[in-house]
Motif scaffolding. Structure first.
Motif, mmCIF file in Angstrom:
data_model
loop_
_atom_site.group_PDB
_atom_site.id
_atom_site.type_symbol
_atom_site.label_atom_id
_atom_site.label_comp_id
_atom_site.label_asym_id
_atom_site.label_seq_id
_atom_site.Cartn_x
_atom_site.Cartn_y
_atom_site.Cartn_z
ATOM 1 N N VAL A 112 1.062 -1.211 0.164
ATOM 2 C CA VAL A 112 0.012 0.108 0.055
ATOM 3 C C VAL A 112 0.932 1.277 0.208
ATOM 4 O O VAL A 112 1.850 1.273 0.615
ATOM 5 N N CYS A 113 0.466 2.480 -0.827
ATOM 6 C CA CYS A 113 1.351 3.554 -0.815
ATOM 7 C C CYS A 113 1.360 4.306 0.402
ATOM 8 O O CYS A 113 0.445 4.493 1.289
ATOM 9 N N HIS A 114 2.348 4.530 0.791
ATOM 10 C CA HIS A 114 2.486 5.320 2.352
ATOM 11 C C HIS A 114 1.840 6.836 2.292
ATOM 12 O O HIS A 114 1.548 7.102 3.432
ATOM 13 N N TYR A 115 1.815 7.340 1.184
ATOM 14 C CA TYR A 115 1.241 8.486 1.026
ATOM 15 C C TYR A 115 -0.597 8.733 0.844
ATOM 16 O O TYR A 115 -1.012 9.305 1.860
ATOM 17 N N CYS A 116 -0.886 7.842 0.171
ATOM 18 C CA CYS A 116 -1.991 8.065 -0.245
ATOM 19 C C CYS A 116 -2.921 6.592 0.037
ATOM 20 O O CYS A 116 -4.348 6.484 -0.062
ATOM 21 N N SER A 117 -2.378 5.699 0.519
ATOM 22 C CA SER A 117 -2.906 4.328 0.865
ATOM 23 C C SER A 117 -3.503 3.400 -0.234
ATOM 24 O O SER A 117 -4.218 2.598 0.204
ATOM 25 N N MET A 118 -3.221 3.848 -1.448
ATOM 26 C CA MET A 118 -3.771 3.042 -2.662
ATOM 27 C C MET A 118 -2.789 1.828 -2.958
ATOM 28 O O MET A 118 -1.676 1.853 -2.275
ATOM 29 N N THR A 119 -3.536 0.716 -3.126
ATOM 30 C CA THR A 119 -2.739 -0.566 -3.528
ATOM 31 C C THR A 119 -1.825 -0.132 -4.662
ATOM 32 O O THR A 119 -2.036 0.270 -5.664
ATOM 33 N N ILE A 120 -0.570 -0.522 -4.608
ATOM 34 C CA ILE A 120 0.563 -0.377 -5.529
ATOM 35 C C ILE A 120 0.232 -1.307 -6.569
ATOM 36 O O ILE A 120 0.466 -2.700 -6.366
ATOM 37 N N VAL A 121 -0.108 -0.967 -7.913
ATOM 38 C CA VAL A 121 -0.434 -2.160 -8.826
ATOM 39 C C VAL A 121 0.459 -1.589 -10.085
ATOM 40 O O VAL A 121 0.869 -2.788 -10.805
ATOM 41 N N ASP A 122 1.010 -0.518 -10.379
ATOM 42 C CA ASP A 122 1.423 0.008 -11.439
ATOM 43 C C ASP A 122 3.140 -0.190 -11.276
ATOM 44 O O ASP A 122 3.770 0.673 -10.576
ATOM 45 N N ASN A 123 3.580 -1.021 -12.213
ATOM 46 C CA ASN A 123 5.121 -1.391 -11.850
ATOM 47 C C ASN A 123 5.959 -0.456 -13.007
ATOM 48 O O ASN A 123 7.022 -0.834 -13.014
ATOM 49 N N GLN A 124 5.393 0.562 -13.454
ATOM 50 C CA GLN A 124 6.154 1.549 -14.282
ATOM 51 C C GLN A 124 6.256 2.798 -13.561
ATOM 52 O O GLN A 124 6.974 3.607 -14.011
ATOM 53 N N HIS A 125 5.291 3.100 -12.577
ATOM 54 C CA HIS A 125 5.271 4.238 -11.694
ATOM 55 C C HIS A 125 5.705 4.343 -10.404
ATOM 56 O O HIS A 125 5.532 5.363 -9.762
ATOM 57 N N ALA A 126 5.690 3.143 -9.923
ATOM 58 C CA ALA A 126 5.907 3.094 -8.354
ATOM 59 C C ALA A 126 7.566 3.672 -7.923
ATOM 60 O O ALA A 126 8.219 3.761 -8.687
ATOM 61 N N ALA A 127 7.421 3.873 -6.623
ATOM 62 C CA ALA A 127 8.654 4.389 -5.840
ATOM 63 C C ALA A 127 8.797 4.173 -4.825
ATOM 64 O O ALA A 127 7.876 3.668 -3.933
ATOM 65 N N GLU A 128 9.953 4.325 -4.154
ATOM 66 C CA GLU A 128 10.333 3.777 -2.869
ATOM 67 C C GLU A 128 11.376 4.685 -2.306
ATOM 68 O O GLU A 128 12.484 5.267 -3.028
ATOM 69 N N TYR A 129 11.465 5.109 -0.970
ATOM 70 C CA TYR A 129 12.932 5.614 -0.358
ATOM 71 C C TYR A 129 13.145 4.913 0.825
ATOM 72 O O TYR A 129 12.140 4.074 1.560
ATOM 73 N N VAL A 130 14.364 4.845 1.219
ATOM 74 C CA VAL A 130 14.852 3.963 2.439
ATOM 75 C C VAL A 130 15.526 4.898 3.296
ATOM 76 O O VAL A 130 16.392 5.781 2.939
ATOM 77 N N THR A 131 15.198 4.807 4.537
ATOM 78 C CA THR A 131 15.830 5.748 5.459
ATOM 79 C C THR A 131 17.234 5.199 6.072
ATOM 80 O O THR A 131 17.429 4.062 5.711
ATOM 81 N N LYS A 132 17.762 6.088 6.384
ATOM 82 C CA LYS A 132 19.390 5.794 6.902
ATOM 83 C C LYS A 132 19.336 4.561 7.930
ATOM 84 O O LYS A 132 20.194 3.851 8.116
ATOM 85 N N LYS A 133 18.224 4.385 8.529
ATOM 86 C CA LYS A 133 18.098 3.384 9.594
ATOM 87 C C LYS A 133 17.606 2.076 8.722
ATOM 88 O O LYS A 133 17.456 1.138 9.404
ATOM 89 N N GLY A 134 17.411 2.149 7.576
ATOM 90 C CA GLY A 134 16.935 0.707 6.776
ATOM 91 C C GLY A 134 15.349 0.565 6.608
ATOM 92 O O GLY A 134 15.054 -0.318 5.994
#
Length: 143
Positions: free
Chosen positions: A32-54
């Motif tokens: 689920v999208c952390h920002y808008c809570s929609m299920t992530i289904v599109d594998n061309q437009h998804a994104a992710e960030y990782v904190t320094k704590k992992g």
């Protein structure tokens, strides 16, 4: 004495492993999208960030990640990732990607924003679909 050394060694290893900054695979259709809570289904437009704590935060679109970043201390982020539009499902370094905003390529949240790991691919798609190219720095200014 040997037991104490073992406990210390094990504790250090546990800390090192638990704070590893690395991408976490996106489970399309269930994450689920952390920002808008929609299920992530599109594998061309998804994104992710990782904190320094992992800790990984996943998004259904690049625009959701960019909007979420407005409220964060950027010094806490260790890794920015986006899907490569030309290679669906492949996460690439967002800071090195090229971005295209084209009204002819819809994205999940309606900003028409796509990322490319290769500038030539971005220019080719732009020549066919129109739109405007952005670097990571220019995209951050836009959002």
């Amino acid at each position: 004495m040997k037991r104490q050394i073992f406990v210390i060694f094990f504790s250090v290893q546990l800390v090192l492993v638990s704070c590893k900054v690395s991408p976490e695979p996106i489970n399309y259709g269930s994450d689920v999208c952390h920002y808008c809570s929609m299920t992530i289904v599109d594998n061309q437009h998804a994104a992710e960030y990782v904190t320094k704590k992992g800790r990984a935060y996943k998004f259904d679109s690049i625009e959701c990640m960019m909007n979420d970043l407005r409220e964060l201390d950027k010094a806490e982020i260790g890794l920015y990732l986006v899907n490569d539009y030309s290679a669906p499902g492949d996460l690439i370094d967002a800071t090195l990607a090229n971005y295209l905003i084209s009204k002819n390529i819809p994205s999940p949240m309606g900003e028409f924003l796509s990322a490319f790991g290769n500038l030539e691919n971005a220019k080719f798609v732009q020549s066919e679909q129109g739109g405007q190219l952005f670097s990571w720095e220019a995209l951050k200014e836009r959002f």
